[in-house]
Each structure stands twice: as structure tokens, then as C-alpha cells.
Enzyme design. Structure first.
Site, PDB file in Angstrom:
ATOM      1  N   HIS A 221       3.386   4.197  15.474  1.00  0.00           N
ATOM      2  CA  HIS A 221       3.441   5.481  14.774  1.00  0.00           C
ATOM      3  C   HIS A 221       2.214   6.324  15.129  1.00  0.00           C
ATOM      4  O   HIS A 221       1.201   5.795  15.575  1.00  0.00           O
ATOM      5  CB  HIS A 221       3.423   5.256  13.251  1.00  0.00           C
ATOM      6  CG  HIS A 221       4.687   4.669  12.699  1.00  0.00           C
ATOM      7  ND1 HIS A 221       4.704   3.547  11.897  1.00  0.00           N
ATOM      8  CD2 HIS A 221       5.985   5.076  12.799  1.00  0.00           C
ATOM      9  CE1 HIS A 221       5.957   3.278  11.532  1.00  0.00           C
ATOM     10  NE2 HIS A 221       6.747   4.183  12.070  1.00  0.00           N
TER      11      HIS A 221
ATOM     12  N   CYS B 218       0.506   2.276   5.711  1.00  0.00           N
ATOM     13  CA  CYS B 218       1.941   1.955   5.608  1.00  0.00           C
ATOM     14  C   CYS B 218       2.331   1.385   4.256  1.00  0.00           C
ATOM     15  O   CYS B 218       3.489   1.465   3.857  1.00  0.00           O
ATOM     16  CB  CYS B 218       2.336   0.900   6.644  1.00  0.00           C
ATOM     17  SG  CYS B 218       1.777   1.195   8.301  1.00  0.00           S
TER      18      CYS B 218
HETATM   19  N1  GLY Z   1       7.178  -3.562  10.851  1.00  0.00           N
HETATM   20  C1  GLY Z   1       7.020  -2.171  10.700  1.00  0.00           C
HETATM   21  C2  GLY Z   1       8.035  -1.412  11.470  1.00  0.00           C
HETATM   22  O1  GLY Z   1       8.306  -1.777  12.576  1.00  0.00           O
HETATM   23  O2  GLY Z   1       8.612  -0.480  10.999  1.00  0.00           O
END
Ligand code: GLY
Length: 252
Positions: free
Chosen positions: A160, A247
């Protein structure tokens, strides 16, 4: 100023979640302990934290940040970019509806909240394997409606955008070497991570405090120049699953 956070308890099969990492097998008890410490830290910083039930059908669901983009005027419920994660947003919408008017990203648009970085009244929208052009444009149009500016940024490295770039206060960005020359980020003061400490780039600013992963002394020294309080948290099990400190919560 953040007053609230939403987190979700990791489920027992969290190790079945999506990851590109090839590290030791994740341990559930350790994950729970680290998640409890994270939640308590947010509470210690004065936030009201709502802890949602684990969702066994969604091993990545404790990465709640990907399911919504929350700002003062609204909450945008995302359409997560990974097929295995579509549906995580349903229960998040129910919770956020009590706090904000709801907006939505609609297919074929996809957005993961991990690609979205808000700095004051500006949104950086990372276009990645999870957030597509259509989703970025939808989100841009929504935030523009509320008076924000926005720019798209290609995410050519990391899962991200916030795997590589985060706001650490006063418009300063903590950033990996790969992103430091991006035209979209010109004008922002940059703190560039050492290449052997890039995981620490996912540092979380909660009001006047930075929460950073434990064990990155060079990054800590750089962040200390900002004059903010710093808390280090152990993140080993989150890192194994391609996650970071941002996250694990939605803040608003
Ligand atoms: N494990 C986080 C994702 O890949 O969205």
C-alpha cells in the site's frame, strides 16, 4: 485531533490471510498480545476504542484501515481490492454509520484504506494493486465535494502507499527512498528511511504522539528531531502478514 478508534480482534486463522512475506509462521497468542497492547496504547492516549468481534471468515479483517476512509465530514466505505477481503466492509459500515454520514466506493472502483494518506486538507490516493484508477477517481470526487484537495500517486513498491509514506506531523512525511523524489510529494518536508529500516515507515501519528514499530533505532533518532512523544510497539506478527501499525485501526 483523534478522539475515537475502531479495531477488530484478530481471528484464530489470521495466518491464512494474504501475505507476500516469507517469515516464521505467525503465532496467534503473540498476535493477540500485540493487538491488546496496541489497543491499550490507543486508550492510554485518550481515544475511545471500539473493539469489534473477530471474523473467522475474513483472516485479514483486523486490518480495519482498509475498509474505510474517515474524515471530519464523512466516512467512505471502500470496496477492498483483494477478492478475499470483499465483505469486510459490511460490519464496518454499521459501526461508522453511528459516527458519520456514509459514502461508498462502487465497483468497478476498488480502494484499500492503506493507500489513502490524509495530510491536513489534502488526500494522497495511492493507485496500487488494491486501489484502481476508478476507485481513486471516485474517492477523489467524494473528498473534493467536502472541500479537500487530492492527488493520485502510483504505488510502484510495497503493498500500500502507507507501506512507504506516512504523515508524522507538521506536514512532514516519513518516506522510503523509492518515493522520495516523487513530484506529487514535492514541497513536503521529508524524513527518508534507511533502506534497512523501511518497515518503520509505517509509523502512526495519534495527535501529539508517534507510535512506531519496535527495534528501528535509526528511524527513532530521526523522528526524535520532531519533538513528539514516541511509543514503540512490537509488531512481529502483523509484519508477517504484510500489515503495519496504521492498518490495525480506523482513527477519527
Ligand atoms: N494481509 C494484508 C493484506 O494483504 O491485505
Amino acid at each position: 485531533m483523534f478522539k475515537n478508534a475502531i479495531v477488530r480482534k484478530p481471528c484464530q486463522n489470521f495466518a491464512q490471510g494474504l501475505t507476500t512475506q516469507e517469515m516464521d509462521a505467525p503465532n496467534y497468542e503473540t498476535m493477540l498480545a500485540q493487538h491488546t497492547a496496541y489497543t491499550q496504547t490507543l486508550r492510554d492516549l485518550g481515544l475511545t476504542v471500539e473493539v469489534l468481534e473477530a471474523q473467522e471468515a475474513y483472516p485479514d479483517a483486523h486490518f480495519v484501515e482498509d475498509t474505510a476512509v474517515v474524515f471530519l465530514e464523512a466516512a467512505v466505505i471502500t470496496n477492498p481490492g483483494a477478492d478475499a477481503r470483499k465483505g469486510e466492509e459490511v460490519t464496518i459500515e454499521e459501526v461508522l454509520a453511528a459516527h458519520r454520514p456514509i459514502e461508498r466506493i462502487i465497483a468497478p472502483g476498488t480502494v484499500d484504506g492503506g493507500d489513502i494518506l490524509m495530510v491536513e486538507r489534502h488526500f494522497f490516493i495511492g493507485v496500487s494493486e488494491r486501489t484502481n484508477e476508478a476507485g481513486a477517481d471516485q474517492l477523489g470526487a467524494i473528498v473534493e465535494k467536502y472541500g479537500y484537495t487530492w492527488t493520485k500517486v502510483p504505488v510502484a513498491a510495497g503493498l500500500h502507499f502507507k507501506s512507504s509514506v506516512n504523515h508524522v506531523g507538521n506536514n512532514s512525511l516519513l518516506i522510503t527512498d523509492t518515493f522520495k523524489d516523487r513530484a506529487e510529494l514535492a514541497g513536503y518536508p521529508l524524513i527518508v528511511l534507511d533502506t534497512d529500516e523501511e518497515y518503520a515507515g509505517n509509523t502512526l501519528l495519534i495527535n501529539e504522539t508517534l507510535i512506531m514499530p519496535q527495534g528501528y533505532p535509526k528511524t527513532r533518532a530521526k523522528l526524535e528531531t520532531l519533538g513528539l512523544a514516541i511509543i514503540e510497539l512490537e509488531t512481529s506478527e502483523t509484519q508477517k502478514m504484510d500489515g503495519g501499525l496504521t492498518c490495525l485501526s480506523l482513527r477519527f
